[in-house]
Design a protein around this motif. Structure first.
Motif, PDB file in Angstrom:
ATOM      1  N   LEU A   1       0.803  -1.210  -0.142  1.00  0.00           N
ATOM      2  CA  LEU A   1      -0.055   0.076  -0.150  1.00  0.00           C
ATOM      3  C   LEU A   1       0.774   1.248  -0.001  1.00  0.00           C
ATOM      4  O   LEU A   1       0.514   2.259  -0.785  1.00  0.00           O
ATOM      5  CB  LEU A   1      -0.965   0.107   1.145  1.00  0.00           C
ATOM      6  CG  LEU A   1      -1.705   1.355   1.531  1.00  0.00           C
ATOM      7  CD1 LEU A   1      -2.853   1.518   0.535  1.00  0.00           C
ATOM      8  CD2 LEU A   1      -2.403   1.181   2.868  1.00  0.00           C
ATOM      9  N   LEU A   2       1.835   1.420   0.839  1.00  0.00           N
ATOM     10  CA  LEU A   2       2.430   2.552   1.043  1.00  0.00           C
ATOM     11  C   LEU A   2       3.856   2.658   0.323  1.00  0.00           C
ATOM     12  O   LEU A   2       4.573   3.612   0.519  1.00  0.00           O
ATOM     13  CB  LEU A   2       2.928   2.612   2.520  1.00  0.00           C
ATOM     14  CG  LEU A   2       1.706   2.298   3.500  1.00  0.00           C
ATOM     15  CD1 LEU A   2       2.421   2.363   4.914  1.00  0.00           C
ATOM     16  CD2 LEU A   2       1.048   3.356   3.359  1.00  0.00           C
ATOM     17  N   ALA A   3       4.339   1.962  -0.884  1.00  0.00           N
ATOM     18  CA  ALA A   3       5.170   2.056  -1.539  1.00  0.00           C
ATOM     19  C   ALA A   3       4.835   3.752  -2.370  1.00  0.00           C
ATOM     20  O   ALA A   3       3.667   3.835  -2.680  1.00  0.00           O
ATOM     21  CB  ALA A   3       5.644   1.200  -2.522  1.00  0.00           C
ATOM     22  N   ASN A   4       5.851   4.173  -2.619  1.00  0.00           N
ATOM     23  CA  ASN A   4       5.536   5.502  -3.392  1.00  0.00           C
ATOM     24  C   ASN A   4       4.301   6.425  -3.048  1.00  0.00           C
ATOM     25  O   ASN A   4       3.316   6.585  -3.464  1.00  0.00           O
ATOM     26  CB  ASN A   4       5.219   5.433  -5.033  1.00  0.00           C
ATOM     27  CG  ASN A   4       6.419   4.437  -5.517  1.00  0.00           C
ATOM     28  OD1 ASN A   4       7.621   4.318  -5.287  1.00  0.00           O
ATOM     29  ND2 ASN A   4       5.980   3.599  -6.429  1.00  0.00           N
ATOM     30  N   PRO A   5       4.798   6.651  -1.546  1.00  0.00           N
ATOM     31  CA  PRO A   5       3.487   7.211  -0.988  1.00  0.00           C
ATOM     32  C   PRO A   5       3.014   8.897  -1.534  1.00  0.00           C
ATOM     33  O   PRO A   5       2.016   8.961  -1.511  1.00  0.00           O
ATOM     34  CB  PRO A   5       3.818   7.371   0.421  1.00  0.00           C
ATOM     35  CG  PRO A   5       5.502   7.513   0.256  1.00  0.00           C
ATOM     36  CD  PRO A   5       5.608   6.616  -0.735  1.00  0.00           C
TER      37      PRO A   5
END
Length: 292
Positions: A208-212
């Motif tokens: 979910l939080l990759a490349n936020p």
């Protein structure tokens, strides 16, 4: 006086016809009475349990709620004994002192749905009268989107755990708690330098939080798919609880819908609830659970 449409006096109506008219009138009113929630009254309160066990993952262990990357079971929303959190255990103890000291935390940091049957076995061995189950965040929060647990496998894992509870603790009450909306985690933390740094440094929930900070369609779609997987998990939790029977209660997505804020998350990882977050989790989940 005569009834409309007839010349037969009311006083001389044969008894059998008068009785039939009375029964017919009552029958006409009966469906309305049964369908009226107010007429049924509030749900009957259950007897407060004298022992309890919590099942789940790091959230239930109180991870990062009082120390650097350590469990803090005293601040668990479920079985903790820290007054600042006011856990399920403390709320029940105020009603039933016999539960004192019989609050067992069988959750394990890093656990997934596949671990629930084993934890359920622990609850059975402890003779729990009340069990809370909160699991699924780690099934969705994985290193990559493809590594997420499938919905079918998740359901099979939950069924295995609940079947073990039902066979080993047939009288126990089981509260199944919805998984928090992990997409909101990204929403409330994406503009925080501290949150982004922690997510990247510790590789937290990269599905979910990759490349936020990315606004690309691909990243937006990926985040939405992860959120949808959590929604699907919660649907399965609700259905599994219904299949369990009257001794199981689902929180109706109360925890999933709660709009948690950044200041309710640990500043060490911006993922786990801090003490304030655990307190809110206790309040929301307990309020959506059993009436003792």
């Amino acid at each position: 006086m005569f009834r409309p449409g007839t010349r037969e006096p009311e006083a001389t109506m044969p008894l059998s016809r008068r009785a039939l008219a009375f029964v017919t009138a009552c029958a006409a009113l009966l469906p309305l009475t049964l369908a009226d929630p107010a007429a049924a009254g509030p749900p009957t309160a259950q007897a407060a349990p004298t022992s309890m066990t919590s099942l789940g993952d790091s959230i239930t262990r109180g991870f990062n709620a009082c120390g650097w990357y350590v469990d803090c079971t005293a601040r668990s929303f479920s079985t903790g004994d820290n007054s600042a959190v006011n856990s399920h255990y403390l709320r029940i103890r105020a009603l039933e002192p016999a539960i004192s000291g019989r609050n067992h935390n069988a959750a394990r940091t890093g656990a997934k749905s596949a671990d629930m049957a084993g934890q359920a076995g622990t609850a059975v061995s402890q003779g729990a009268g009340y069990v809370t189950l909160l699991i699924g965040a780690n099934d969705a929060c994985t290193g990559t989107e493809s590594a997420m647990t499938s919905t079918a496998t998740f359901r099979a894992n939950i069924d295995a755990a609940l079947n073990r509870l039902r066979s080993g603790l047939p009288q126990a009450r089981v509260l199944v708690i919805s998984i928090p909306d992990v997409h909101r985690l990204w929403s409330v933390g994406k503009d925080s330098t501290g949150a982004r740094s922690a997510w990247s440094l510790f590789g937290i929930c990269q599905s979910l939080l990759a490349n936020p900070t990315s606004t690309s369609q691909a990243d937006t779609d990926r985040r939405n798919r992860v959120r949808q997987r959590v929604v699907d998990y919660n649907t399965q939790l609700a259905q599994a609880c219904t299949a369990y029977g009257s001794n199981c209660r689902f929180d109706g997505n109360a925890v999933f819908r709660y709009p948690f804020t950044l200041n309710q998350l640990s500043t060490w990882d911006y993922f786990h609830p801090n003490s304030a977050g655990q307190q809110v989790l206790a309040s929301v989940s307990y309020g959506a659970g059993f009436t003792w």
